[in-house]
Write a protein that holds these residues in place. Structure first.
Motif, mmCIF file in Angstrom:
data_model
loop_
_atom_site.group_PDB
_atom_site.id
_atom_site.type_symbol
_atom_site.label_atom_id
_atom_site.label_comp_id
_atom_site.label_asym_id
_atom_site.label_seq_id
_atom_site.Cartn_x
_atom_site.Cartn_y
_atom_site.Cartn_z
ATOM 1 N N ASP A 1 0.830 -1.210 0.000
ATOM 2 C CA ASP A 1 0.000 0.000 0.000
ATOM 3 C C ASP A 1 0.864 1.259 0.000
ATOM 4 O O ASP A 1 0.551 2.246 -0.670
ATOM 5 C CB ASP A 1 -0.938 0.015 1.222
ATOM 6 C CG ASP A 1 -2.045 -1.021 1.091
ATOM 7 O OD1 ASP A 1 -2.285 -1.487 -0.039
ATOM 8 O OD2 ASP A 1 -2.668 -1.377 2.123
ATOM 9 N N THR A 2 1.975 1.214 0.766
ATOM 10 C CA THR A 2 2.879 2.371 0.797
ATOM 11 C C THR A 2 3.449 2.610 -0.606
ATOM 12 O O THR A 2 3.528 3.750 -1.082
ATOM 13 C CB THR A 2 4.022 2.130 1.810
ATOM 14 O OG1 THR A 2 3.440 1.821 3.081
ATOM 15 C CG2 THR A 2 4.920 3.354 1.944
ATOM 16 N N ILE B 1 0.874 4.338 -2.672
ATOM 17 C CA ILE B 1 0.737 5.765 -2.325
ATOM 18 C C ILE B 1 1.860 6.558 -2.997
ATOM 19 O O ILE B 1 1.629 7.613 -3.599
ATOM 20 C CB ILE B 1 0.769 5.961 -0.783
ATOM 21 C CG1 ILE B 1 -0.444 5.299 -0.141
ATOM 22 C CG2 ILE B 1 0.812 7.462 -0.438
ATOM 23 C CD1 ILE B 1 -0.383 5.226 1.388
ATOM 24 N N PHE C 1 -3.850 12.675 -6.820
ATOM 25 C CA PHE C 1 -3.457 12.060 -5.552
ATOM 26 C C PHE C 1 -4.635 11.999 -4.570
ATOM 27 O O PHE C 1 -4.876 10.955 -3.950
ATOM 28 C CB PHE C 1 -2.289 12.841 -4.943
ATOM 29 C CG PHE C 1 -1.737 12.183 -3.706
ATOM 30 C CD1 PHE C 1 -1.079 10.970 -3.788
ATOM 31 C CD2 PHE C 1 -1.905 12.761 -2.452
ATOM 32 C CE1 PHE C 1 -0.591 10.335 -2.651
ATOM 33 C CE2 PHE C 1 -1.419 12.132 -1.314
ATOM 34 C CZ PHE C 1 -0.758 10.920 -1.414
ATOM 35 N N ILE D 1 -6.450 8.829 -2.657
ATOM 36 C CA ILE D 1 -6.575 8.684 -1.198
ATOM 37 C C ILE D 1 -8.027 8.366 -0.829
ATOM 38 O O ILE D 1 -8.293 7.493 0.004
ATOM 39 C CB ILE D 1 -6.074 9.969 -0.474
ATOM 40 C CG1 ILE D 1 -4.560 10.106 -0.699
ATOM 41 C CG2 ILE D 1 -6.408 9.941 1.016
ATOM 42 C CD1 ILE D 1 -3.721 8.935 -0.200
ATOM 43 N N THR E 1 -8.504 4.697 -1.765
ATOM 44 C CA THR E 1 -7.782 3.790 -0.859
ATOM 45 C C THR E 1 -8.472 3.733 0.500
ATOM 46 O O THR E 1 -8.600 2.658 1.100
ATOM 47 C CB THR E 1 -6.332 4.276 -0.643
ATOM 48 O OG1 THR E 1 -5.720 4.386 -1.907
ATOM 49 C CG2 THR E 1 -5.524 3.317 0.200
ATOM 50 N N LEU F 1 -4.047 4.717 7.651
ATOM 51 C CA LEU F 1 -3.689 5.381 6.402
ATOM 52 C C LEU F 1 -3.095 6.768 6.700
ATOM 53 O O LEU F 1 -2.079 7.166 6.102
ATOM 54 C CB LEU F 1 -4.929 5.486 5.499
ATOM 55 C CG LEU F 1 -4.754 6.207 4.169
ATOM 56 C CD1 LEU F 1 -3.644 5.589 3.330
ATOM 57 C CD2 LEU F 1 -6.074 6.172 3.366
ATOM 58 N N LEU G 1 0.550 8.253 5.637
ATOM 59 C CA LEU G 1 0.782 9.502 4.888
ATOM 60 C C LEU G 1 1.736 10.419 5.652
ATOM 61 O O LEU G 1 2.639 11.033 5.065
ATOM 62 C CB LEU G 1 -0.541 10.238 4.636
ATOM 63 C CG LEU G 1 -1.531 9.578 3.673
ATOM 64 C CD1 LEU G 1 -2.743 10.475 3.439
ATOM 65 C CD2 LEU G 1 -0.868 9.280 2.332
ATOM 66 N N GLY H 1 -4.125 15.173 1.045
ATOM 67 C CA GLY H 1 -4.594 13.808 1.292
ATOM 68 C C GLY H 1 -4.992 13.628 2.747
ATOM 69 O O GLY H 1 -6.041 13.055 3.062
#
Ligand code: B12
Length: 348
Positions: free
Chosen positions: A276-277, A280, A296, A300, A303, A317, A321, A341
């Protein structure tokens, strides 16, 4: 195998039919799905409608069910495989002699969603195009070699995931430099295809039907400036892309300090967090490339919805971030996008 009974809905206009068909693909009933589309063809439903209304529409439902965590990845894969078979079955029963030009259809390098463009390919065949379908993830240089070998009148380039936009740009530029105009499509080009023009595509269409209509009129467009620069990335974009691996590692380390739950994660959860990172960072890089924060922030929102459906708290999450933000303190656009985000995750 499905046995049709008098109670089985048989018409595409019957609201029960789509649910019936979704059940067939969801239950892995390949023969049932193929019988169902053949029955529609027998009843005179146009092949185009079966492809765009039924098969494409069902795939969109499959995507929603996966995103909502109602269907597993395996069930989605099985359903997609059946959709591919059903599409091939409809295509096999249609014959149109090519009477328009020749078109090459390909997914951008790293883009694995081949079914949407396969639908486009079949729709264009039915409209009289001679189609060279190259399928998923076509590296730019190989695409250009193919163009030199076949001399098409158009390239239809698909990008379903915005992280592939830098590659899409390189491919579009190379095709145009080879003298072949490009029609772009796929949700990766953003709502309304907002990034297609920026990346110098000659045309954009939001679906197969629109593409058929667009290519049937005023094609080819004049290629006015084929030498447009193939790269929009600046130092910040390059730094984020080159530093991807280290950014992921540093983010995970940072998270262990700021979000203690990750210390109890098993291997699967740790791997998912790393993946997931990576997503992102990839979406951040794509947003930097096209210079649009919305790319972006939309990601977000998406996700967050996907993670929430899997019982991952929004705080996880947000912590991710913040951890990425801490690595990118020298880069103003990244900070702005990450803050935007984070603001989406703030309930206030
Ligand atoms: C099946 C599927 C897959 C399969 C694809 C297999 C295959 N053979 O195609 C696999 C498993 C490979 C896959 C992988 C991934 N997927 Co996926 N996938 C889907 C799913 C469920 C269906 C795709 C599909 O067939 N759609 C049906 C078609 C017909 O949809 P359509 O967009 O309306 O298609 C039309 C237009 O796009 C347009 N079009 C498309 N290309 C072109 C090109 C031109 C030139 C033109 C003019 C028009 C055009 O015409 C099409 C026909 O009308 C979608 C959900 C969805 N709503 O689409 C997710 C979806 C696209 N995937 C998604 C994701 C996140 C991924 C992964 C990142 C998952 C992961 N964590 O690994 C990877 C990325 C892989 C990669 N790098 O490409 C997300 C994207 C979300 C986002 N934020 O961008 C979606 C939307 C799922 C969701 N609901 O969230 N996926």
């Amino acid at each position: 195998m499905t046995v049709f009974t008098s109670a089985t809905p048989r018409s595409l206009d019957d609201p029960g039919f789509r649910e019936h068909y979704l059940r067939l693909v969801g239950d892995g009933d390949e023969y049932g799905a193929i019988e169902a589309v053949n029955a529609l063809l027998d009843e005179g439903v146009p092949a185009q409608r079966i492809m765009t209304d039924l098969i494409a529409g069902t795939q969109q439902r499959v995507g929603e069910l996966w995103a909502a965590n109602e269907w597993s990845i395996a069930r989605e894969h099985a359903a997609t495989a059946i959709s591919e078979r059903a599409l091939a079955s409809v295509a096999a029963r249609t014959h149109v002699r090519p009477r328009r030009g020749r078109i090459t259809i390909a997914c951008v390098d790293g883009e694995w969603h081949a079914l949407p463009v396969r639908i486009l390919a079949e729709m264009l065949r039915l409209d009289g195009w001679r189609v060279d379908f190259l399928g998923a993830s076509v590296p730019g240089p190989h695409l250009v070699t193919h163009l030199h070998q076949t001399g098409p009148d158009a390239v239809a380039l698909s990008c379903m995931i915005s992280t592939r936009l830098p590659r899409a740009h390189a491919a579009i530029t190379a095709c145009r430099a080879a003298g072949v105009p490009v029609i772009a499509g796929g949700r990766g080009f953003g709502p309304g295809g907002r990034y297609a023009e920026k990346l110098t595509a000659d045309a954009w269409a939001d679906g197969a039907e629109a593409a058929v209509a667009r290519l049937a009129t005023d094609w080819p467009p004049p290629i006015d400036d084929p030498s447009t620069a193939a790269f929009l990335g600046d130092d910040e974009y390059t730094w984020v892309v080159r530093g991807r691996g280290e950014l992921i590692a540093a983010t995970l380390e940072h998270l262990a300090a700021t979000y203690p739950h990750v210390r109890d994660y098993d291997q699967r959860q740790t791997d998912a967090t790393a993946e997931d990172t990576g997503h992102i960072i990839d979406f951040l890089a794509a947003a930097l490339y096209v210079g649009d924060d919305r790319l972006f922030t939309d990601f977000i929102d998406w996700t967050n919805a996907v993670l929430t459906a899997r019982d991952v708290p929004t705080q996880a999450l947000a912590a991710g971030l913040r951890a990425i933000r801490d690595q990118l303190h020298d880069w103003p656009s990244s900070l702005r996008m990450l803050d935007a985000g984070l603001a989406r995750l703030d309930p206030k």
